[in-house]
Write a protein that holds these residues in place. Structure first.
Motif, PDB file in Angstrom:
ATOM      1  N   TRP A  30       0.829  -1.220   0.000  1.00  0.00           N
ATOM      2  CA  TRP A  30       0.000   0.000   0.000  1.00  0.00           C
ATOM      3  C   TRP A  30       0.860   1.265   0.000  1.00  0.00           C
ATOM      4  CZ3 TRP A  30       0.131  -3.305   4.300  1.00  0.00           C
ATOM      5  CH2 TRP A  30       0.556  -2.784   5.521  1.00  0.00           C
ATOM      6  N   TRP A  31       2.048   1.138  -0.584  1.00  0.00           N
ATOM      7  CA  TRP A  31       2.944   2.299  -0.630  1.00  0.00           C
ATOM      8  C   TRP A  31       2.684   3.117  -1.894  1.00  0.00           C
ATOM      9  CZ3 TRP A  31       7.624  -1.037   1.246  1.00  0.00           C
ATOM     10  CH2 TRP A  31       7.625  -1.053   2.651  1.00  0.00           C
ATOM     11  N   GLU A  36       6.308   7.190  -0.133  1.00  0.00           N
ATOM     12  CA  GLU A  36       6.296   5.722  -0.097  1.00  0.00           C
ATOM     13  C   GLU A  36       6.749   5.132  -1.439  1.00  0.00           C
ATOM     14  OE1 GLU A  36       2.581   4.837   2.974  1.00  0.00           O
ATOM     15  OE2 GLU A  36       2.159   5.195   0.866  1.00  0.00           O
ATOM     16  N   ASN A 295       5.953   0.134  14.663  1.00  0.00           N
ATOM     17  CA  ASN A 295       5.437  -0.864  13.727  1.00  0.00           C
ATOM     18  C   ASN A 295       6.491  -1.112  12.662  1.00  0.00           C
ATOM     19  OD1 ASN A 295       4.473   1.881  12.905  1.00  0.00           O
ATOM     20  ND2 ASN A 295       3.866   0.801  11.054  1.00  0.00           N
ATOM     21  N   ASP A 297       7.201  -2.675   8.902  1.00  0.00           N
ATOM     22  CA  ASP A 297       6.700  -3.249   7.657  1.00  0.00           C
ATOM     23  C   ASP A 297       7.547  -4.460   7.326  1.00  0.00           C
ATOM     24  OD1 ASP A 297       4.677  -1.268   6.726  1.00  0.00           O
ATOM     25  OD2 ASP A 297       6.397   0.093   6.794  1.00  0.00           O
ATOM     26  N   LYS A 332      12.321   6.360   3.215  1.00  0.00           N
ATOM     27  CA  LYS A 332      11.003   6.005   3.770  1.00  0.00           C
ATOM     28  C   LYS A 332      10.664   6.758   5.054  1.00  0.00           C
ATOM     29  CE  LYS A 332       7.323   3.272   3.724  1.00  0.00           C
ATOM     30  NZ  LYS A 332       6.508   3.874   4.775  1.00  0.00           N
ATOM     31  N   HIS A 372      -1.231   0.256  14.387  1.00  0.00           N
ATOM     32  CA  HIS A 372      -0.616  -0.399  13.229  1.00  0.00           C
ATOM     33  C   HIS A 372      -0.330  -1.884  13.460  1.00  0.00           C
ATOM     34  CE1 HIS A 372      -0.487   3.204  10.773  1.00  0.00           C
ATOM     35  NE2 HIS A 372      -0.537   3.766  11.956  1.00  0.00           N
TER      36      HIS A 372
HETATM   37  C1  GAL Z   1       1.765   2.095   7.928  1.00  0.00           C
HETATM   38  C2  GAL Z   1       2.997   1.503   7.290  1.00  0.00           C
HETATM   39  C3  GAL Z   1       3.849   2.585   6.760  1.00  0.00           C
HETATM   40  C4  GAL Z   1       3.062   3.566   5.920  1.00  0.00           C
HETATM   41  C5  GAL Z   1       1.735   3.950   6.565  1.00  0.00           C
HETATM   42  C6  GAL Z   1       0.833   4.803   5.711  1.00  0.00           C
HETATM   43  O1  GAL Z   1       0.941   1.088   8.406  1.00  0.00           O
HETATM   44  O2  GAL Z   1       3.713   0.788   8.264  1.00  0.00           O
HETATM   45  O3  GAL Z   1       4.911   2.035   6.010  1.00  0.00           O
HETATM   46  O4  GAL Z   1       2.890   3.016   4.697  1.00  0.00           O
HETATM   47  O5  GAL Z   1       1.036   2.830   6.962  1.00  0.00           O
HETATM   48  O6  GAL Z   1       0.463   4.175   4.528  1.00  0.00           O
END
Ligand code: GAL
Length: 413
Positions: A30-31, A36, A295, A297, A332, A372
């Motif tokens: 979802w980047w 992102e 959190n 990824d 990032k 998250h």
């Molecule tokens: C979080 C993810 C991040 C960023 C964010 C917003 O859950 O860990 O990498 O993508 O969402 O999309």
């Protein structure tokens, strides 16, 4: 003999052809925001240089809620992607279903056990086996403040609730939107992470890690909800449903004063060529200094056909290489997922993220982010989201919310 050679050569070249055709990864993620996508590009280019082609499966929606819905449909149809961006407990849930592959051989060869922090391994391993490759460590208890607006407000980082409110009032007087917010459940929950943490690390743990009904329904939780109600008075009329990166843009452009958001927001500032300390400041949410709600990824590696496994392993190996960890996380906004990566290439916010993480880990103040997916499985997380969002939008009073919250969590457990 000649015939044998020819046949062998043909077989070898066919195998090579097959191997080449298989050097592809399909990646669900979802980047999709500017920052992102720029970070993801670092990974795509790294793999391209290794002759691995990339089939992109983007599913827009911060926090990954929509991506997880699409993933479920894909797996149900018997068509799992090679690798999927995933958070915390979701990884464990997929592992429990037996859907994930096994990275043990690679992890052993590359010594992951020694360099990937235990707090991440808790999600990258299931039943003692490696199932996912962690890319980064984000944290949610940050504030991203427009520097010019802060200077006009006296230039001092707010250190407690009263100072925070004073800063927000000053932003209002300046004629800008005090808080850049996007009214989506996961964004409300991201703010709630910080608000709850600011009322004490023990409280955060009791409420979100231990799911203690007394903490979920007690006086401190009422204070947390009252603070959410107060913060809500500082957002603009159009906040409902706004994507988080558009909220970041409001701070970048000086239309808003502050955003409470995880450090993926920094990716947007960097993409817009903004410099920490000059154009914006990154500080911890008041009274959460020294503590971190994190959190990570990770790319969960699905069980795929045997001919697709080599590319999958190459992707996992690339992700854990120290050079990639630095290059990717600089863009990032996150800290590396390995503890042995130099902080040299990182800007001031990145260096702070890395230092804060190490300090919080050492002092026992590192907690999984509720918002998250690092504190609870999705069912519980979504139950909390629901109450937080309804309260934030005035559908519940703080008194009602502290009755609903423990009940919703109990029902979801
Ligand atoms: C979080 C993810 C991040 C960023 C964010 C917003 O859950 O860990 O990498 O993508 O969402 O999309």
């Amino acid at each position: 003999m000649r015939k044998f050679l020819t046949t062998t050569a043909l077989a070898v070249s066919m195998m090579a052809g097959a191997a080449q055709a298989a050097e592809n990864v399909e990646v669900l993620h979802w980047w999709t925001s500017g920052g992102e996508a720029a970070a993801l590009d670092v990974l795509k280019k790294d793999l391209e240089a290794k002759n691995i082609t990339w089939t992109d499966m983007p599913v827009a929606g911060g926090g990954g809620t929509e991506a997880m819905t699409v993933l479920r449909a894909r797996v149900t149809a018997g068509n799992a992607p090679t690798a999927v961006q995933m958070l915390g407990f979701d990884i464990q849930d997929w592992a429990k279903e037996g859907a994930l592959g096994n990275l043990d051989e690679l992890a052993a060869k590359d010594g992951w056990d020694k360099v990937i922090p235990k707090a991440l391994q808790r999600f990258s391993k299931y039943d003692g086996h490696w199932i996912a490759a962690p890319v980064n460590v984000h944290s949610t208890n940050w504030m991203w403040i427009n520097k010019a607006a802060l200077d006009k407000a006296g230039g001092k980082e707010p250190k407690n609730w009263d100072e925070l409110v004073a800063m927000l009032d000053n932003f209002k007087a300046q004629g800008i939107t005090p808080i850049a917010a996007g009214g989506q459940p996961w964004q409300d929950a991201t703010i709630f992470d910080a608000v709850v943490l600011s009322l004490g690390t023990d409280f955060y743990k009791q409420a979100f890690i231990d799911l203690d009904p007394a903490a979920l329904g007690g006086e401190k939780m009422k204070t947390a909800f009252e603070r959410m109600t107060k913060l809500r008075t500082y957002v603009d009329d159009n906040f409902s449903g706004r994507d988080w990166n558009l909220a970041s843009a409001m701070v970048i452009e000086g239309k808003a004063g502050v955003q409470f958001m995880g450090d993926w927001a920094k990716g947007e500032f960097v993409k817009a060529k903004k410099v920490p300390g000059t154009d914006f400041v990154c500080v911890r949410y008041p009274e959460t200094q020294g503590a971190v709600t994190f959190n990570s990824d990770q790319f969960a590696m699905f069980k795929v056909a045997a001919d697709k496994v080599p590319a999958q392993m190459e992707m996992a190996a690339a992700i854990e290489s120290p050079t990639f960890q630095s290059a990717f996380n600089v863009v990032k906004g996150s800290a590396p997922a390995r503890s042995d990566v130099s902080n040299e290439a990182f800007d001031a916010c990145g260096k702070k993220a890395i230092a804060d993480l190490a300090e919080a880990d050492k002092s026992g103040k590192l907690f999984g982010s509720m918002a998250h997916g690092h504190a609870n499985p999705a069912a519980v997380k979504n139950a909390i989201y629901d109450v937080v969002t309804r309260e934030f939008n005035g559908e519940l009073t703080p008194d009602e919310a502290i009755v609903e919250l423990p009940a919703a969590v109990a029902a979801a457990k």
